[in-house]
Scaffold this motif. Structure first.
Motif, PDB file in Angstrom:
ATOM      1  N   GLN A 177      14.797  11.374  68.182  1.00 46.15           N
ATOM      2  CA  GLN A 177      14.326  10.080  67.645  1.00 46.15           C
ATOM      3  C   GLN A 177      13.962  10.215  66.141  1.00 46.15           C
ATOM      4  O   GLN A 177      13.970   9.238  65.473  1.00 46.15           O
ATOM      5  N   ASN A 178      13.012  11.144  65.764  1.00 54.15           N
ATOM      6  CA  ASN A 178      13.008  11.475  64.578  1.00 54.15           C
ATOM      7  C   ASN A 178      13.873  11.533  63.549  1.00 54.15           C
ATOM      8  O   ASN A 178      13.941  10.971  62.613  1.00 54.15           O
ATOM      9  N   THR A 179      15.182  12.393  64.183  1.00 56.21           N
ATOM     10  CA  THR A 179      16.490  12.314  63.257  1.00 56.21           C
ATOM     11  C   THR A 179      17.007  10.932  63.083  1.00 56.21           C
ATOM     12  O   THR A 179      17.274  10.563  61.936  1.00 56.21           O
ATOM     13  N   LEU A 180      17.019  10.038  64.099  1.00 58.02           N
ATOM     14  CA  LEU A 180      17.442   8.862  64.024  1.00 58.02           C
ATOM     15  C   LEU A 180      16.527   7.934  62.945  1.00 58.02           C
ATOM     16  O   LEU A 180      17.367   7.236  62.139  1.00 58.02           O
ATOM     17  N   ASP A 181      15.197   8.042  63.011  1.00 59.26           N
ATOM     18  CA  ASP A 181      14.442   7.337  61.816  1.00 59.26           C
ATOM     19  C   ASP A 181      14.735   7.791  60.663  1.00 59.26           C
ATOM     20  O   ASP A 181      14.908   7.080  59.597  1.00 59.26           O
ATOM     21  N   LEU A 182      14.962   9.198  60.669  1.00 61.57           N
ATOM     22  CA  LEU A 182      15.191   9.729  59.207  1.00 61.57           C
ATOM     23  C   LEU A 182      16.574   9.122  58.723  1.00 61.57           C
ATOM     24  O   LEU A 182      16.791   8.914  57.258  1.00 61.57           O
ATOM     25  N   GLU A 183      17.729   9.127  59.633  1.00 65.88           N
ATOM     26  CA  GLU A 183      18.853   8.700  59.320  1.00 65.88           C
ATOM     27  C   GLU A 183      18.820   7.272  58.710  1.00 65.88           C
ATOM     28  O   GLU A 183      19.337   6.922  57.734  1.00 65.88           O
ATOM     29  N   GLU A 184      17.965   6.416  59.319  1.00 64.77           N
ATOM     30  CA  GLU A 184      17.835   5.016  58.987  1.00 64.77           C
ATOM     31  C   GLU A 184      17.269   4.759  57.625  1.00 64.77           C
ATOM     32  O   GLU A 184      17.502   4.088  56.619  1.00 64.77           O
ATOM     33  N   GLN A 185      16.208   5.590  57.354  1.00 68.71           N
ATOM     34  CA  GLN A 185      15.419   5.738  56.159  1.00 68.71           C
ATOM     35  C   GLN A 185      16.360   6.380  54.853  1.00 68.71           C
ATOM     36  O   GLN A 185      16.182   5.657  53.753  1.00 68.71           O
ATOM     37  N   LEU A 186      17.133   7.055  55.330  1.00 71.27           N
ATOM     38  CA  LEU A 186      18.221   7.518  54.276  1.00 71.27           C
ATOM     39  C   LEU A 186      19.096   6.626  53.788  1.00 71.27           C
ATOM     40  O   LEU A 186      19.464   6.403  52.684  1.00 71.27           O
ATOM     41  N   ARG A 187      19.613   5.737  54.870  1.00 75.37           N
ATOM     42  CA  ARG A 187      20.517   4.476  54.648  1.00 75.37           C
ATOM     43  C   ARG A 187      19.478   3.457  53.748  1.00 75.37           C
ATOM     44  O   ARG A 187      20.301   3.040  52.791  1.00 75.37           O
ATOM     45  N   GLU A 188      18.369   3.185  54.018  1.00 71.77           N
ATOM     46  CA  GLU A 188      17.606   2.478  53.274  1.00 71.77           C
ATOM     47  C   GLU A 188      17.652   2.931  51.667  1.00 71.77           C
ATOM     48  O   GLU A 188      17.673   2.037  50.791  1.00 71.77           O
ATOM     49  N   MET A 189      17.466   4.053  51.610  1.00 69.79           N
ATOM     50  CA  MET A 189      17.034   4.738  50.268  1.00 69.79           C
ATOM     51  C   MET A 189      18.540   4.486  49.359  1.00 69.79           C
ATOM     52  O   MET A 189      18.139   4.260  48.276  1.00 69.79           O
ATOM     53  N   ARG A 190      19.447   4.939  50.152  1.00 65.93           N
ATOM     54  CA  ARG A 190      20.666   4.986  49.354  1.00 65.93           C
ATOM     55  C   ARG A 190      21.227   3.482  49.125  1.00 65.93           C
ATOM     56  O   ARG A 190      21.538   3.243  47.923  1.00 65.93           O
ATOM     57  N   SER A 191      20.814   2.462  49.790  1.00 64.82           N
ATOM     58  CA  SER A 191      21.018   1.117  49.479  1.00 64.82           C
ATOM     59  C   SER A 191      20.424   0.656  48.434  1.00 64.82           C
ATOM     60  O   SER A 191      20.752   0.046  47.550  1.00 64.82           O
ATOM     61  N   GLU A 192      18.838   0.962  48.527  1.00 63.73           N
ATOM     62  CA  GLU A 192      17.900   0.927  47.366  1.00 63.73           C
ATOM     63  C   GLU A 192      18.320   1.346  46.174  1.00 63.73           C
ATOM     64  O   GLU A 192      18.322   0.677  45.025  1.00 63.73           O
ATOM     65  N   TYR A 193      18.802   2.492  46.213  1.00 66.12           N
ATOM     66  CA  TYR A 193      19.155   3.259  44.957  1.00 66.12           C
ATOM     67  C   TYR A 193      20.286   2.520  44.246  1.00 66.12           C
ATOM     68  O   TYR A 193      20.456   2.421  43.234  1.00 66.12           O
ATOM     69  N   GLN A 194      21.477   2.334  45.151  1.00 68.01           N
ATOM     70  CA  GLN A 194      22.886   1.532  44.647  1.00 68.01           C
ATOM     71  C   GLN A 194      22.236   0.126  44.158  1.00 68.01           C
ATOM     72  O   GLN A 194      23.050  -0.210  43.024  1.00 68.01           O
ATOM     73  N   ALA A 195      21.665  -0.620  44.711  1.00 68.65           N
ATOM     74  CA  ALA A 195      20.975  -1.863  44.229  1.00 68.65           C
ATOM     75  C   ALA A 195      20.473  -1.791  42.981  1.00 68.65           C
ATOM     76  O   ALA A 195      20.737  -2.588  42.074  1.00 68.65           O
ATOM     77  N   VAL A 196      19.538  -0.799  42.730  1.00 66.97           N
ATOM     78  CA  VAL A 196      18.719  -0.577  41.473  1.00 66.97           C
ATOM     79  C   VAL A 196      19.836  -0.083  40.406  1.00 66.97           C
ATOM     80  O   VAL A 196      19.651  -0.573  39.278  1.00 66.97           O
ATOM     81  N   TYR A 197      20.536   0.765  40.943  1.00 73.40           N
ATOM     82  CA  TYR A 197      21.534   1.032  39.668  1.00 73.40           C
ATOM     83  C   TYR A 197      22.427   0.227  39.113  1.00 73.40           C
ATOM     84  O   TYR A 197      22.770   0.112  38.019  1.00 73.40           O
ATOM     85  N   ASP A 198      23.153  -0.793  40.265  1.00 69.92           N
ATOM     86  CA  ASP A 198      23.919  -1.756  39.604  1.00 69.92           C
ATOM     87  C   ASP A 198      22.995  -2.659  38.775  1.00 69.92           C
ATOM     88  O   ASP A 198      23.490  -3.061  37.862  1.00 69.92           O
ATOM     89  N   LYS A 199      21.612  -2.835  39.041  1.00 70.62           N
ATOM     90  CA  LYS A 199      20.680  -3.748  38.150  1.00 70.62           C
ATOM     91  C   LYS A 199      20.702  -3.079  36.729  1.00 70.62           C
ATOM     92  O   LYS A 199      20.402  -3.573  35.719  1.00 70.62           O
ATOM     93  N   ARG A 200      20.304  -1.795  36.880  1.00 74.56           N
ATOM     94  CA  ARG A 200      20.246  -0.963  35.590  1.00 74.56           C
ATOM     95  C   ARG A 200      21.610  -1.242  34.696  1.00 74.56           C
ATOM     96  O   ARG A 200      21.168  -1.503  33.502  1.00 74.56           O
ATOM     97  N   GLU A 201      22.778  -0.926  35.240  1.00 76.94           N
ATOM     98  CA  GLU A 201      23.985  -1.215  34.283  1.00 76.94           C
ATOM     99  C   GLU A 201      23.773  -2.804  33.595  1.00 76.94           C
ATOM    100  O   GLU A 201      24.126  -2.820  32.638  1.00 76.94           O
TER     101      GLU A 201
END
Length: 228
Positions: free
Chosen positions: A113-137
């Protein structure tokens, strides 16, 4: 809400607050992207450790289950041979195996369960990173446009044509640009929320376009007399 998610929310809120006071939003975004990338790298390492630990716990659980079944079969064999004492010994060992099985299974479920939670958090962080990166450009391009416009305004103000009228027009344009920068800084408050919503809405939009084009193709085929 997990501790990691609360930390990320605090980080984004700090970014938004600092952006409002910053004269160079692109630099602030770069710092945020660097920090987020470091968090992603650390989270990926932790995910690998959790995944390995979960596999180890599962192997221990399944081994205990296998030993439990083996001891039960040994007890049956002993009974058939009339060796009740041996059967009791085998059943006693079976009980120990069953207890270990339950313990390892519980640990495995928690780790999974902890692994699944961490996997979901990683997806959110990557999505957040990409969204901010796009805005940065996008903001980097607008900042460059602003710098070029300010240089152009400076040239007009320093001696092209009617000084009075052109200087006034240059400062009005500069005022408009500064107001635009202030609006841009405020709009960055929505960067965090747009992460997952952006992905979802974009997916729905693409799906809608695909369905609409599919219907158009079907009508075209019907006009041409094609039937499935």
């Amino acid at each position: 809400m997990s501790i990691m998610k609360r930390v990320r929310d605090i980080t984004v809120a700090t970014l938004n607050e600092r952006l409002e006071k910053s004269e160079d939003p692109v630099r602030m975004i770069d710092q945020f992207l660097w920090s987020t990338r470091e968090d992603i790298i650390q989270a990926e390492k932790l995910y690998q450790q959790y995944a390995g630990h979960s596999n180890h716990l599962k192997a221990q659980w399944l081994q205990a289950e296998e030993q439990k079944e083996r001891r039960e079969n040994q007890a049956l064999t002993a009974l058939k041979a009339g060796e009740e004492q041996l059967a009791r010994i085998a059943l006693h060992e079976k009980a120990g195996c069953e207890e270990r099985s339950m313990q390892y299974r519980e640990l495995f479920e928690q780790s999974r369960q902890n692994t699944l939670d961490l996997e979901e958090q990683l997806r959110e962080m990557r999505s957040e990173y990409q969204a901010v990166y796009d805005k940065r450009e996008y903001y980097a391009a607008r900042m460059e446009s602003l710098r070029l416009q300010q240089r152009l305004n400076s040239r007009y103000a320093n001696g092209f044509g009617d000084h009075g009228a052109q200087s006034g027009a240059a400062f009005r344009r500069l005022e408009d640009r500064i107001s635009g920068m202030e609006h841009e800084a405020k709009s960055l408050r929505d960067i965090r929320r747009m992460g997952q919503e952006f992905v979802t809405e974009a997916g729905n939009t693409v799906q809608s376009v695909i369905e609409r084009e599919l219907e158009q193709l079907k009508r075209k085929l019907e006009k041409e007399g094609w039937t499935s």
